[in-house]
Motif scaffolding. Structure first.
Motif, PDB file in Angstrom:
ATOM      1  N   GLN A  50      26.467  27.826  69.244  1.00 49.82           N
ATOM      2  CA  GLN A  50      27.441  27.251  70.271  1.00 49.82           C
ATOM      3  C   GLN A  50      27.478  28.332  71.323  1.00 49.82           C
ATOM      4  OE1 GLN A  50      31.040  25.761  69.066  1.00 49.82           O
ATOM      5  NE2 GLN A  50      31.687  27.812  68.146  1.00 49.82           N
ATOM      6  N   ASN A  51      27.332  27.754  72.701  1.00 44.97           N
ATOM      7  CA  ASN A  51      27.664  28.586  73.977  1.00 44.97           C
ATOM      8  C   ASN A  51      28.897  28.456  74.141  1.00 44.97           C
ATOM      9  OD1 ASN A  51      27.465  29.876  76.397  1.00 44.97           O
ATOM     10  ND2 ASN A  51      26.323  28.384  77.227  1.00 44.97           N
ATOM     11  N   LEU A  52      29.610  29.650  73.967  1.00 45.65           N
ATOM     12  CA  LEU A  52      31.281  29.573  74.110  1.00 45.65           C
ATOM     13  C   LEU A  52      31.661  29.499  75.693  1.00 45.65           C
ATOM     14  CD1 LEU A  52      31.837  32.691  71.663  1.00 45.65           C
ATOM     15  CD2 LEU A  52      31.943  30.235  71.226  1.00 45.65           C
ATOM     16  N   GLY A  53      32.087  28.175  76.031  1.00 41.23           N
ATOM     17  CA  GLY A  53      32.710  27.866  77.351  1.00 41.23           C
ATOM     18  C   GLY A  53      31.618  28.122  78.538  1.00 41.23           C
ATOM     19  N   ASP A  54      30.228  27.837  78.008  1.00 38.96           N
ATOM     20  CA  ASP A  54      29.081  27.743  78.819  1.00 38.96           C
ATOM     21  C   ASP A  54      29.161  29.284  79.717  1.00 38.96           C
ATOM     22  OD1 ASP A  54      28.030  25.527  78.492  1.00 38.96           O
ATOM     23  OD2 ASP A  54      29.327  24.461  79.618  1.00 38.96           O
ATOM     24  N   THR A  55      29.421  30.082  78.951  1.00 40.85           N
ATOM     25  CA  THR A  55      29.271  31.795  79.444  1.00 40.85           C
ATOM     26  C   THR A  55      28.284  32.390  79.133  1.00 40.85           C
ATOM     27  OG1 THR A  55      30.422  32.544  77.253  1.00 40.85           O
ATOM     28  CG2 THR A  55      31.843  31.819  79.185  1.00 40.85           C
ATOM     29  N   GLY A  56      27.380  31.917  78.418  1.00 37.88           N
ATOM     30  CA  GLY A  56      25.983  32.507  77.706  1.00 37.88           C
ATOM     31  C   GLY A  56      26.139  33.421  76.365  1.00 37.88           C
ATOM     32  N   LEU A  57      27.424  33.537  76.227  1.00 40.86           N
ATOM     33  CA  LEU A  57      27.746  34.054  74.882  1.00 40.86           C
ATOM     34  C   LEU A  57      27.864  33.047  73.872  1.00 40.86           C
ATOM     35  CD1 LEU A  57      28.877  36.822  73.607  1.00 40.86           C
ATOM     36  CD2 LEU A  57      31.157  35.875  73.962  1.00 40.86           C
ATOM     37  N   TYR A  58      26.995  33.238  72.677  1.00 41.98           N
ATOM     38  CA  TYR A  58      26.496  32.576  71.737  1.00 41.98           C
ATOM     39  C   TYR A  58      27.210  32.820  70.339  1.00 41.98           C
ATOM     40  CZ  TYR A  58      23.377  29.823  74.484  1.00 41.98           C
ATOM     41  OH  TYR A  58      22.962  29.221  75.829  1.00 41.98           O
ATOM     42  N   GLU A  59      27.345  32.071  69.323  1.00 45.96           N
ATOM     43  CA  GLU A  59      27.815  32.410  68.096  1.00 45.96           C
ATOM     44  C   GLU A  59      27.232  31.389  67.284  1.00 45.96           C
ATOM     45  OE1 GLU A  59      32.037  32.694  67.802  1.00 45.96           O
ATOM     46  OE2 GLU A  59      32.166  30.567  67.891  1.00 45.96           O
ATOM     47  N   LEU A  60      27.079  31.591  66.067  1.00 47.55           N
ATOM     48  CA  LEU A  60      26.616  30.676  64.973  1.00 47.55           C
ATOM     49  C   LEU A  60      27.679  29.641  64.865  1.00 47.55           C
ATOM     50  CD1 LEU A  60      25.528  32.797  62.001  1.00 47.55           C
ATOM     51  CD2 LEU A  60      23.900  31.581  63.416  1.00 47.55           C
ATOM     52  N   SER A  61      27.098  28.153  64.617  1.00 47.64           N
ATOM     53  CA  SER A  61      28.000  27.346  64.134  1.00 47.64           C
ATOM     54  C   SER A  61      28.132  26.883  62.901  1.00 47.64           C
ATOM     55  CB  SER A  61      27.630  26.059  65.215  1.00 47.64           C
ATOM     56  OG  SER A  61      27.547  26.244  66.558  1.00 47.64           O
ATOM     57  N   VAL A  62      27.308  27.477  62.130  1.00 42.79           N
ATOM     58  CA  VAL A  62      27.139  27.299  60.674  1.00 42.79           C
ATOM     59  C   VAL A  62      27.552  28.538  59.855  1.00 42.79           C
ATOM     60  CG1 VAL A  62      25.350  25.463  61.083  1.00 42.79           C
ATOM     61  CG2 VAL A  62      24.572  27.750  60.545  1.00 42.79           C
ATOM     62  N   ASP A  63      27.882  28.191  58.576  1.00 41.13           N
ATOM     63  CA  ASP A  63      28.499  29.340  57.849  1.00 41.13           C
ATOM     64  C   ASP A  63      27.374  30.112  57.148  1.00 41.13           C
ATOM     65  OD1 ASP A  63      31.246  28.772  58.443  1.00 41.13           O
ATOM     66  OD2 ASP A  63      31.606  27.456  56.902  1.00 41.13           O
ATOM     67  N   ASP A  64      26.341  29.389  56.702  1.00 35.86           N
ATOM     68  CA  ASP A  64      25.376  29.912  55.603  1.00 35.86           C
ATOM     69  C   ASP A  64      23.950  29.668  56.273  1.00 35.86           C
ATOM     70  OD1 ASP A  64      24.010  31.443  53.791  1.00 35.86           O
ATOM     71  OD2 ASP A  64      24.619  30.211  52.267  1.00 35.86           O
ATOM     72  N   ILE A  65      23.556  30.730  57.173  1.00 30.05           N
ATOM     73  CA  ILE A  65      22.347  30.488  57.932  1.00 30.05           C
ATOM     74  C   ILE A  65      21.083  30.599  57.057  1.00 30.05           C
ATOM     75  CG2 ILE A  65      22.006  32.691  59.086  1.00 30.05           C
ATOM     76  CD1 ILE A  65      21.271  29.247  60.654  1.00 30.05           C
ATOM     77  N   ASN A  66      21.279  31.521  55.947  1.00 28.61           N
ATOM     78  CA  ASN A  66      20.334  32.037  54.922  1.00 28.61           C
ATOM     79  C   ASN A  66      19.810  30.610  54.319  1.00 28.61           C
ATOM     80  OD1 ASN A  66      20.179  34.437  55.714  1.00 28.61           O
ATOM     81  ND2 ASN A  66      21.875  35.161  54.435  1.00 28.61           N
ATOM     82  N   ASN A  67      20.506  29.846  53.820  1.00 24.96           N
ATOM     83  CA  ASN A  67      20.146  28.702  53.467  1.00 24.96           C
ATOM     84  C   ASN A  67      19.526  27.707  54.363  1.00 24.96           C
ATOM     85  OD1 ASN A  67      21.275  28.849  50.853  1.00 24.96           O
ATOM     86  ND2 ASN A  67      23.388  28.074  51.320  1.00 24.96           N
ATOM     87  N   ILE A  68      19.563  27.443  55.489  1.00 25.60           N
ATOM     88  CA  ILE A  68      18.841  26.668  56.423  1.00 25.60           C
ATOM     89  C   ILE A  68      17.402  27.583  56.740  1.00 25.60           C
ATOM     90  CG2 ILE A  68      18.853  25.983  58.975  1.00 25.60           C
ATOM     91  CD1 ILE A  68      21.813  25.722  58.715  1.00 25.60           C
ATOM     92  N   LEU A  69      17.357  28.852  56.631  1.00 25.13           N
ATOM     93  CA  LEU A  69      16.455  29.494  56.913  1.00 25.13           C
ATOM     94  C   LEU A  69      15.329  29.444  55.827  1.00 25.13           C
ATOM     95  CD1 LEU A  69      17.625  32.730  59.031  1.00 25.13           C
ATOM     96  CD2 LEU A  69      16.112  30.948  59.878  1.00 25.13           C
ATOM     97  N   SER A  70      16.043  29.548  54.538  1.00 26.74           N
ATOM     98  CA  SER A  70      15.154  29.445  53.115  1.00 26.74           C
ATOM     99  C   SER A  70      14.260  28.208  53.202  1.00 26.74           C
ATOM    100  CB  SER A  70      15.922  29.943  52.098  1.00 26.74           C
ATOM    101  OG  SER A  70      17.165  28.774  51.923  1.00 26.74           O
ATOM    102  N   ASP A  71      14.900  27.237  53.878  1.00 27.45           N
ATOM    103  CA  ASP A  71      14.138  25.685  53.948  1.00 27.45           C
ATOM    104  C   ASP A  71      12.840  25.596  54.833  1.00 27.45           C
ATOM    105  OD1 ASP A  71      16.099  24.786  52.064  1.00 27.45           O
ATOM    106  OD2 ASP A  71      17.427  23.702  53.731  1.00 27.45           O
ATOM    107  N   ASN A  72      12.732  26.739  55.489  1.00 28.71           N
ATOM    108  CA  ASN A  72      11.600  26.777  56.529  1.00 28.71           C
ATOM    109  C   ASN A  72      10.420  27.542  55.738  1.00 28.71           C
ATOM    110  OD1 ASN A  72      11.702  25.616  59.290  1.00 28.71           O
ATOM    111  ND2 ASN A  72      13.837  26.262  58.854  1.00 28.71           N
TER     112      ASN A  72
END
Length: 72
Positions: A50-72
């Protein structure tokens, strides 16, 4: 299902460490700022970041990105 390219994986790896901007990522990975911004917007469309307040500062929106990446 989202397919990640190498740039997406690099971005997500840095986001695991904390919030980032495209300018910061440009200094850390081999792609241009405009391409990084394009990839961040795509990841945002898939609700992975997510782009925090449309500032261009981003953070993850999901807790465990490794599970999502391992599906690729």
């Amino acid at each position: 299902m989202v397919r990640f390219n190498e740039c997406d994986k690099a971005i997500l790896s840095y986001l695991e460490e904390g919030r980032v901007t495209s300018a910061y990522l440009e200094t850390k990975i081999e792609w241009s700022r405009s391409y990084i911004t394009q990839r961040l917007k795509r990841l945002e469309e898939h609700e992975l970041v997510q782009n925090l307040g449309d500032t261009g500062l981003y953070e993850l929106s999901v807790d465990d990105i490794n599970n999502i990446l391992s599906d690729n």
